[in-house]
Motif scaffolding. Sequence first.
Motif, PDB file in Angstrom:
ATOM      1  N   TYR A 286      57.503  64.718  36.955  1.00  0.00           N
ATOM      2  CA  TYR A 286      56.036  64.210  36.938  1.00  0.00           C
ATOM      3  C   TYR A 286      55.496  63.945  35.657  1.00  0.00           C
ATOM      4  O   TYR A 286      55.691  65.016  34.668  1.00  0.00           O
ATOM      5  CB  TYR A 286      55.245  65.026  37.887  1.00  0.00           C
ATOM      6  CG  TYR A 286      55.352  64.629  39.434  1.00  0.00           C
ATOM      7  CD1 TYR A 286      54.787  63.552  39.948  1.00  0.00           C
ATOM      8  CD2 TYR A 286      56.019  65.497  40.247  1.00  0.00           C
ATOM      9  CE1 TYR A 286      54.751  63.272  41.365  1.00  0.00           C
ATOM     10  CE2 TYR A 286      56.207  65.115  41.692  1.00  0.00           C
ATOM     11  CZ  TYR A 286      55.653  64.008  42.319  1.00  0.00           C
ATOM     12  OH  TYR A 286      55.527  63.912  43.488  1.00  0.00           O
ATOM     13  N   ASP A 287      54.596  63.166  35.420  1.00  0.00           N
ATOM     14  CA  ASP A 287      54.012  63.116  34.489  1.00  0.00           C
ATOM     15  C   ASP A 287      52.830  64.257  34.249  1.00  0.00           C
ATOM     16  O   ASP A 287      52.608  64.659  35.226  1.00  0.00           O
ATOM     17  CB  ASP A 287      53.177  61.751  34.001  1.00  0.00           C
ATOM     18  CG  ASP A 287      52.341  61.237  35.041  1.00  0.00           C
ATOM     19  OD1 ASP A 287      52.096  62.045  35.994  1.00  0.00           O
ATOM     20  OD2 ASP A 287      51.500  60.211  34.807  1.00  0.00           O
ATOM     21  N   VAL A 288      52.175  64.556  33.260  1.00  0.00           N
ATOM     22  CA  VAL A 288      51.463  65.683  33.321  1.00  0.00           C
ATOM     23  C   VAL A 288      50.047  65.437  34.026  1.00  0.00           C
ATOM     24  O   VAL A 288      49.708  66.316  34.951  1.00  0.00           O
ATOM     25  CB  VAL A 288      50.575  65.798  31.766  1.00  0.00           C
ATOM     26  CG1 VAL A 288      49.626  66.693  31.618  1.00  0.00           C
ATOM     27  CG2 VAL A 288      51.848  66.198  30.749  1.00  0.00           C
ATOM     28  N   ASP A 289      49.661  64.200  34.396  1.00  0.00           N
ATOM     29  CA  ASP A 289      48.388  63.971  35.317  1.00  0.00           C
ATOM     30  C   ASP A 289      49.128  63.823  36.851  1.00  0.00           C
ATOM     31  O   ASP A 289      48.017  63.477  37.682  1.00  0.00           O
ATOM     32  CB  ASP A 289      47.790  62.632  35.026  1.00  0.00           C
ATOM     33  CG  ASP A 289      47.077  62.753  33.614  1.00  0.00           C
ATOM     34  OD1 ASP A 289      46.732  63.954  33.425  1.00  0.00           O
ATOM     35  OD2 ASP A 289      47.394  61.602  32.891  1.00  0.00           O
TER      36      ASP A 289
ATOM     37  N   PHE B  72      44.941  77.132  39.513  1.00  0.00           N
ATOM     38  CA  PHE B  72      44.803  75.940  40.395  1.00  0.00           C
ATOM     39  C   PHE B  72      46.159  75.491  40.865  1.00  0.00           C
ATOM     40  O   PHE B  72      47.128  75.884  40.237  1.00  0.00           O
ATOM     41  CB  PHE B  72      43.965  74.585  39.829  1.00  0.00           C
ATOM     42  CG  PHE B  72      44.609  74.131  38.768  1.00  0.00           C
ATOM     43  CD1 PHE B  72      45.687  73.183  38.795  1.00  0.00           C
ATOM     44  CD2 PHE B  72      44.350  74.533  37.553  1.00  0.00           C
ATOM     45  CE1 PHE B  72      46.425  72.550  37.738  1.00  0.00           C
ATOM     46  CE2 PHE B  72      45.073  74.055  36.235  1.00  0.00           C
ATOM     47  CZ  PHE B  72      45.958  73.114  36.431  1.00  0.00           C
ATOM     48  N   THR B  73      46.161  74.868  41.995  1.00  0.00           N
ATOM     49  CA  THR B  73      47.700  74.486  42.536  1.00  0.00           C
ATOM     50  C   THR B  73      47.591  73.066  42.631  1.00  0.00           C
ATOM     51  O   THR B  73      46.661  72.467  42.494  1.00  0.00           O
ATOM     52  CB  THR B  73      47.874  75.085  44.016  1.00  0.00           C
ATOM     53  OG1 THR B  73      46.788  74.869  44.866  1.00  0.00           O
ATOM     54  CG2 THR B  73      47.782  76.557  43.818  1.00  0.00           C
TER      55      THR B  73
ATOM     56  N   LEU C 223      56.609  72.437  42.472  1.00  0.00           N
ATOM     57  CA  LEU C 223      55.227  72.563  42.009  1.00  0.00           C
ATOM     58  C   LEU C 223      54.284  73.032  42.897  1.00  0.00           C
ATOM     59  O   LEU C 223      53.188  73.432  42.452  1.00  0.00           O
ATOM     60  CB  LEU C 223      54.916  70.976  41.522  1.00  0.00           C
ATOM     61  CG  LEU C 223      55.981  70.421  40.496  1.00  0.00           C
ATOM     62  CD1 LEU C 223      55.572  68.934  40.253  1.00  0.00           C
ATOM     63  CD2 LEU C 223      55.670  71.150  39.212  1.00  0.00           C
ATOM     64  N   LYS C 224      54.292  72.703  44.038  1.00  0.00           N
ATOM     65  CA  LYS C 224      53.351  73.282  45.261  1.00  0.00           C
ATOM     66  C   LYS C 224      53.508  74.699  45.171  1.00  0.00           C
ATOM     67  O   LYS C 224      52.357  75.280  45.448  1.00  0.00           O
ATOM     68  CB  LYS C 224      53.580  72.621  46.382  1.00  0.00           C
ATOM     69  CG  LYS C 224      53.216  71.225  46.756  1.00  0.00           C
ATOM     70  CD  LYS C 224      53.799  70.620  48.100  1.00  0.00           C
ATOM     71  CE  LYS C 224      53.209  69.397  48.057  1.00  0.00           C
ATOM     72  NZ  LYS C 224      53.676  68.611  49.534  1.00  0.00           N
TER      73      LYS C 224
END
Length: 285
Positions: A202-205, A266-267, A167-168
Amino acid sequence: MGSCVNDVTEYIDQLIDNSDTRDKFRRRLQLPFIPPEEPYSFFKHYETNWVVFFEAPRNLLLNKNSEGWLNCHILTPLIDDCFLTCEEVQVHRGEEMSFASIERKNLSREESERKQYGHKIDILFRIDDTEYFGSETYVDEDSQNSKPISYKQKLLREMKDQLDRLLKRLHFTRETARDIKNIIIHGINQGGLNGKIYAMYYDVDLQYYFAYETCRYRIGTTWGSIPDSLATLKDILCLKRDITNVIDTVKRTKRISLRTNSKDLFTINNLPATTSSPQKYTQKG
């Protein structure tokens, strides 16, 4: 992980239905899966390699086998044969060191400090240097022993490292951020002849990550348990489908980011830290 239905799984179901006797099973195996008049295609035919353990004078599956034997003769062929058509996936096996755990363990390292080693995993899937899957094998199936717990924790910790690292490295838009929950890391814990397949996302947030068991399977050791092994094959094919869906989601995210203005990207930063390992419970006398 939902059920996976296609020509292959329907064929496996036919084998299960004809596994009452050896003669019926042999006859069904001898019928071609692909019509004989159809030209050979690797993507449809593969290479046929049937396990003969069940009819050998000494059934090696009944032995108390080592972790290395289980990996070499059971898990590796099962994974390799199912994922042969995934040409992007590089399968690394034999205590390969995980890039994701190396990165996590060295996040706070000072330049003058020695670099720490990462965790070694029995089987890893990589595309370039990004990891999508890991597998751990252990021998001890005693439910009273803490070893299966520690192996499960090791696998889940590794999956967390892989998920964070993946994800990063991605750049998201408002559109693709909704797909974060579809970027899922998978893993297998194989204890003896029993296995469990896990998924993590992960959840969306990005407030919480979730790990759950998608299924359990067992490799059969006798003629009567052949249906168990065939059902396991179907579970691995479902795993293949789920991993390829994740890879497609990551590709789409990267593709959209390339044609998006950088100020609209965005990251992911400051993801939750890897959870600590559970402490071994000691009963006080």
